[in-house]
Design an enzyme around this catalytic site. Structure first.
Site: not given
Ligand code: PEP
Length: 246
Positions: A166, A96
């Site tokens: 992400e 992450h």
């Molecule tokens: C994350 O931090 O991986 C994430 C998806 O957070 P959010 O949905 O809160 O943006």
């Protein structure tokens, strides 16, 4: 086709809060979301409690937010893949952006953790994503492809691997929700390279009920990895219902 919908709680929830969340999930009819694979990723402290509350026949998969690449040893503060598996984890989240930024996670350690996770028969959930400046300069595709290649380096069979795209600019409280047009190129490139071979390609970053459907409509997206919008169990249940078309 399976659609993945899951959440990481990050560094949130006491044991009693974790149990309450899991109890509500366990009390919901497990056949309610055909074709949808729910998962939750609690902090390590709550893994075994959540797994116990859900029980062995639960349709909901449980994951760990991190695990070390060695099975055991002098690694103060770490937990290993066998340990998180023993606590009930079936998935290990790896790489992450918060771990890359604040805990010195590198492409090399991500790769070591992917291999360790697969060696023990668990599912690695590999997170990748570019920072805002790379996005702004149009470099997202090569950046993300390079991250995934590095994560999977030397892994012959990637069929157990989940990849979560992400983009850093889209996640967390300071993130900007992505429009489908922002992420289509990266997802198309991921799909071309690994779409048929990995277990699933997920998208994460400010996903909530308002944008879940449009994100899932982007070619190549097999699921949603959700943070804030699913930290309360009602948020996850709402997303599961929405994705299952209820
Ligand atoms: C994350 O931090 O991986 C994430 C998806 O957070 P959010 O949905 O809160 O943006």
């Amino acid at each position: 086709m399976t659609t993945w919908v899951g959440t990481s709680w990050k560094m949130n929830k006491t044991l009693s809060e974790a149990r309450d969340y899991a109890r509500t999930l366990a009390a919901t009819d497990q056949g309610r979301w055909p074709g949808v694979q729910p998962f939750i990723i609690p902090p390590a402290t709550a893994l075994s409690a959540v797994s116990e509350v859900l029980g062995p026949r639960s349709h909901v998969l449980v994951g760990a937010q991190n695990a070390h690449w060695e099975d055991a040893g002098a690694w103060t503060g770490e937990v290993s893949v066998p340990q998180v598996a023993d606590a009930g984890a079936q998935i290990v989240e790896i790489g992450h952006s918060e771990r890359r930024e604040f805990f010195a996670e590198t492409d090399e350690t991500v790769n070591l953790k992917v291999r360790a996770t697969l060696r023990h028969g668990l599912t690695p959930l590999v997170c990748v994503g570019e920072p805002a400046d790379v996005f702004a300069s149009g470099g997202s595709v090569p950046y993300v492809i390079r991250q995934v290649r590095a994560a999977l380096d030397g892994v012959g069979d990637v069929s157990a691997v989940l990849v979560a795209y992400e983009p850093i600019w889209a996640i967390g409280a300071r993130g900007r929700p992505a429009a489908p047009s922002d992420i289509g190129d990266v997802l198309a490139a991921l799909r071309t390279e690994w779409g048929g071979s990995v277990r699933g390609l997920l998208f994460g970053g400010s996903v909530d009920r308002s944008n879940a459907r449009s994100i899932l409509g982007v070619d190549g997206v097999d699921g949603l990895f959700v943070g804030r919008a699913a930290w309360e169990v009602d948020g996850l249940l709402e997303l599961l219902d929405l994705v299952a078309g209820r």
